[in-house]
Write a protein that holds these residues in place. Structure first.
Motif, PDB file in Angstrom:
ATOM      1  N   THR A  87      56.380  18.249   2.167  1.00 35.87           N
ATOM      2  CA  THR A  87      55.339  18.802   1.304  1.00 35.87           C
ATOM      3  C   THR A  87      54.163  17.849   1.216  1.00 35.87           C
ATOM      4  OG1 THR A  87      56.321  17.840  -0.681  1.00 35.87           O
ATOM      5  CG2 THR A  87      57.007  20.078  -0.109  1.00 35.87           C
ATOM      6  N   VAL A  88      53.006  18.425   0.887  1.00 32.57           N
ATOM      7  CA  VAL A  88      51.783  17.636   0.712  1.00 32.57           C
ATOM      8  C   VAL A  88      51.149  18.000  -0.619  1.00 32.57           C
ATOM      9  CG1 VAL A  88      51.308  17.364   3.171  1.00 32.57           C
ATOM     10  CG2 VAL A  88      50.415  19.348   1.966  1.00 32.57           C
ATOM     11  N   PRO A  89      50.420  17.067  -1.243  1.00 33.24           N
ATOM     12  CA  PRO A  89      49.768  17.367  -2.516  1.00 33.24           C
ATOM     13  C   PRO A  89      48.617  18.354  -2.324  1.00 33.24           C
ATOM     14  CG  PRO A  89      49.206  15.152  -1.803  1.00 33.24           C
ATOM     15  CD  PRO A  89      50.207  15.692  -0.822  1.00 33.24           C
ATOM     16  N   VAL A  90      48.391  19.190  -3.322  1.00 36.62           N
ATOM     17  CA  VAL A  90      47.270  20.139  -3.317  1.00 36.62           C
ATOM     18  C   VAL A  90      46.573  20.061  -4.671  1.00 36.62           C
ATOM     19  CG1 VAL A  90      48.321  21.725  -1.655  1.00 36.62           C
ATOM     20  CG2 VAL A  90      48.755  22.036  -4.080  1.00 36.62           C
ATOM     21  N   GLY A  91      45.351  20.527  -4.705  1.00 38.04           N
ATOM     22  CA  GLY A  91      44.617  20.566  -5.963  1.00 38.04           C
ATOM     23  C   GLY A  91      43.326  19.769  -5.898  1.00 38.04           C
ATOM     24  N   ARG A  92      42.605  19.781  -7.002  1.00 38.42           N
ATOM     25  CA  ARG A  92      41.296  19.128  -7.066  1.00 38.42           C
ATOM     26  C   ARG A  92      41.365  17.632  -6.787  1.00 38.42           C
ATOM     27  NH1 ARG A  92      37.498  21.457  -7.678  1.00 38.42           N
ATOM     28  NH2 ARG A  92      36.061  22.373  -9.075  1.00 38.42           N
ATOM     29  N   GLU A  93      42.438  16.972  -7.203  1.00 32.28           N
ATOM     30  CA  GLU A  93      42.533  15.517  -7.008  1.00 32.28           C
ATOM     31  C   GLU A  93      42.657  15.128  -5.533  1.00 32.28           C
ATOM     32  OE1 GLU A  93      46.567  17.196  -7.812  1.00 32.28           O
ATOM     33  OE2 GLU A  93      44.709  17.252  -8.938  1.00 32.28           O
ATOM     34  N   THR A  94      42.914  16.100  -4.648  1.00 31.91           N
ATOM     35  CA  THR A  94      43.036  15.799  -3.217  1.00 31.91           C
ATOM     36  C   THR A  94      41.709  15.947  -2.469  1.00 31.91           C
ATOM     37  OG1 THR A  94      43.639  18.077  -2.629  1.00 31.91           O
ATOM     38  CG2 THR A  94      45.432  16.568  -3.198  1.00 31.91           C
ATOM     39  N   LEU A  95      40.703  16.553  -3.124  1.00 32.30           N
ATOM     40  CA  LEU A  95      39.414  16.760  -2.458  1.00 32.30           C
ATOM     41  C   LEU A  95      38.774  15.424  -2.092  1.00 32.30           C
ATOM     42  CD1 LEU A  95      37.957  19.627  -4.650  1.00 32.30           C
ATOM     43  CD2 LEU A  95      39.050  19.815  -2.414  1.00 32.30           C
ATOM     44  N   GLY A  96      38.340  15.297  -0.842  1.00 30.87           N
ATOM     45  CA  GLY A  96      37.695  14.082  -0.366  1.00 30.87           C
ATOM     46  C   GLY A  96      38.649  12.957   0.002  1.00 30.87           C
ATOM     47  N   ARG A  97      39.944  13.193  -0.109  1.00 34.11           N
ATOM     48  CA  ARG A  97      40.939  12.164   0.224  1.00 34.11           C
ATOM     49  C   ARG A  97      41.442  12.383   1.647  1.00 34.11           C
ATOM     50  NH1 ARG A  97      43.166   9.452  -4.108  1.00 34.11           N
ATOM     51  NH2 ARG A  97      43.726   8.024  -2.438  1.00 34.11           N
ATOM     52  N   ILE A  98      42.057  11.353   2.233  1.00 32.59           N
ATOM     53  CA  ILE A  98      42.612  11.430   3.579  1.00 32.59           C
ATOM     54  C   ILE A  98      44.112  11.188   3.489  1.00 32.59           C
ATOM     55  CG2 ILE A  98      42.558  10.500   5.920  1.00 32.59           C
ATOM     56  CD1 ILE A  98      39.703   9.529   5.311  1.00 32.59           C
ATOM     57  N   LEU A 102      52.619  13.556   6.154  1.00 40.19           N
ATOM     58  CA  LEU A 102      53.681  13.550   5.151  1.00 40.19           C
ATOM     59  C   LEU A 102      53.111  13.652   3.733  1.00 40.19           C
ATOM     60  CD1 LEU A 102      55.925  10.752   6.668  1.00 40.19           C
ATOM     61  CD2 LEU A 102      56.201  13.227   6.850  1.00 40.19           C
ATOM     62  N   GLY A 103      51.786  13.764   3.616  1.00 37.14           N
ATOM     63  CA  GLY A 103      51.168  13.876   2.306  1.00 37.14           C
ATOM     64  C   GLY A 103      50.922  12.547   1.629  1.00 37.14           C
ATOM     65  N   GLU A 104      51.008  11.461   2.369  1.00 38.51           N
ATOM     66  CA  GLU A 104      50.757  10.126   1.824  1.00 38.51           C
ATOM     67  C   GLU A 104      49.287   9.771   2.048  1.00 38.51           C
ATOM     68  OE1 GLU A 104      55.193   8.527   3.109  1.00 38.51           O
ATOM     69  OE2 GLU A 104      53.474   8.149   4.412  1.00 38.51           O
ATOM     70  N   THR A 105      48.635   9.192   1.030  1.00 44.09           N
ATOM     71  CA  THR A 105      47.232   8.824   1.184  1.00 44.09           C
ATOM     72  C   THR A 105      47.101   7.662   2.161  1.00 44.09           C
ATOM     73  OG1 THR A 105      47.353   7.360  -0.726  1.00 44.09           O
ATOM     74  CG2 THR A 105      46.565   9.608  -1.121  1.00 44.09           C
ATOM     75  N   ILE A 106      46.065   7.731   2.991  1.00 45.13           N
ATOM     76  CA  ILE A 106      45.823   6.661   3.966  1.00 45.13           C
ATOM     77  C   ILE A 106      44.386   6.156   3.881  1.00 45.13           C
ATOM     78  CG2 ILE A 106      47.637   7.360   5.568  1.00 45.13           C
ATOM     79  CD1 ILE A 106      45.494   8.767   7.256  1.00 45.13           C
ATOM     80  N   ASP A 107      43.688   6.512   2.802  1.00 46.48           N
ATOM     81  CA  ASP A 107      42.288   6.123   2.662  1.00 46.48           C
ATOM     82  C   ASP A 107      42.075   4.932   1.737  1.00 46.48           C
ATOM     83  OD1 ASP A 107      42.897   7.284   0.258  1.00 46.48           O
ATOM     84  OD2 ASP A 107      41.359   8.843   0.366  1.00 46.48           O
ATOM     85  N   GLU A 108      43.175   4.276   1.320  1.00 39.61           N
ATOM     86  CA  GLU A 108      43.127   3.109   0.449  1.00 39.61           C
ATOM     87  C   GLU A 108      42.464   3.397  -0.894  1.00 39.61           C
ATOM     88  OE1 GLU A 108      41.461  -0.159   2.637  1.00 39.61           O
ATOM     89  OE2 GLU A 108      42.903   0.063   4.266  1.00 39.61           O
ATOM     90  N   GLY A 109      42.476   4.675  -1.292  1.00 35.16           N
ATOM     91  CA  GLY A 109      41.920   5.055  -2.592  1.00 35.16           C
ATOM     92  C   GLY A 109      42.955   4.892  -3.683  1.00 35.16           C
TER      93      GLY A 109
END
Length: 147
Positions: A87-98, A102-109
């Motif tokens: 599964t991957v995260p969805v929703g407004r908090e994911t906008l603009g993220r990379i 596997l749904g893990e952030t890789i943008d160091e945010g």
């Protein structure tokens, strides 16, 4: 992915990123996530390799695709059926993220809050749900010879 730990199998064959796994008790469903703890190698700590079941082979075996390199994986390694899909995260908090697959952030945010997650394999939305209204689309021919 919730690790239920109830259904455990073993690696039977590794061919690149394709892994055949034997589950003596119960074979997992197609698209179910599998977790394999890859033993540490020189200069590397152990890590969990996530795979997705793609095919039932019969004789208590499934074929899965690894979501990362299979270096260090051996025949006989323990495989855990997570009981659910990747599964991957969805929703407004994911906008603009990379994210990785596997749904893990890789943008160091900043860390994402726990929120809604959707499976990576799911039905496409109906056309009616994508377009707010039905309209006629005009096609304009350019000077490139469309007639």
């Amino acid at each position: 992915m919730a690790d239920n730990g109830n259904n455990v199998g073993t690696v039977e064959q590794v061919t690149g990123v394709v892994i055949d796994v034997v589950f003596p008790d119960h074979i997992p469903e197609i698209f179910t996530a599998l977790k394999i703890e890859v033993p540490p190698e020189e200069g590397r700590t152990s890590l969990d390799l996530v795979c997705a079941v793609q095919q039932h082979l019969g004789d208590d075996r499934v074929r899965a695709i690894a979501m990362d390199a299979t270096d260090g994986l051996r025949r006989g390694d323990k495989v855990i059926d997570t009981g659910g899909p990747i599964t991957v995260p969805v929703g407004r908090e994911t906008l603009g993220r990379i994210f990785n697959l596997l749904g893990e952030t890789i943008d160091e945010g900043p860390e994402l809050p726990d929120g809604e997650r959707w499976p990576i394999h799911r039905r496409a939305p109906e056309v009616e749900d994508l377009a707010p209204s039905q309209e006629i689309m005009e096609v304009v021919a350019g000077a490139e010879g469309l007639s």
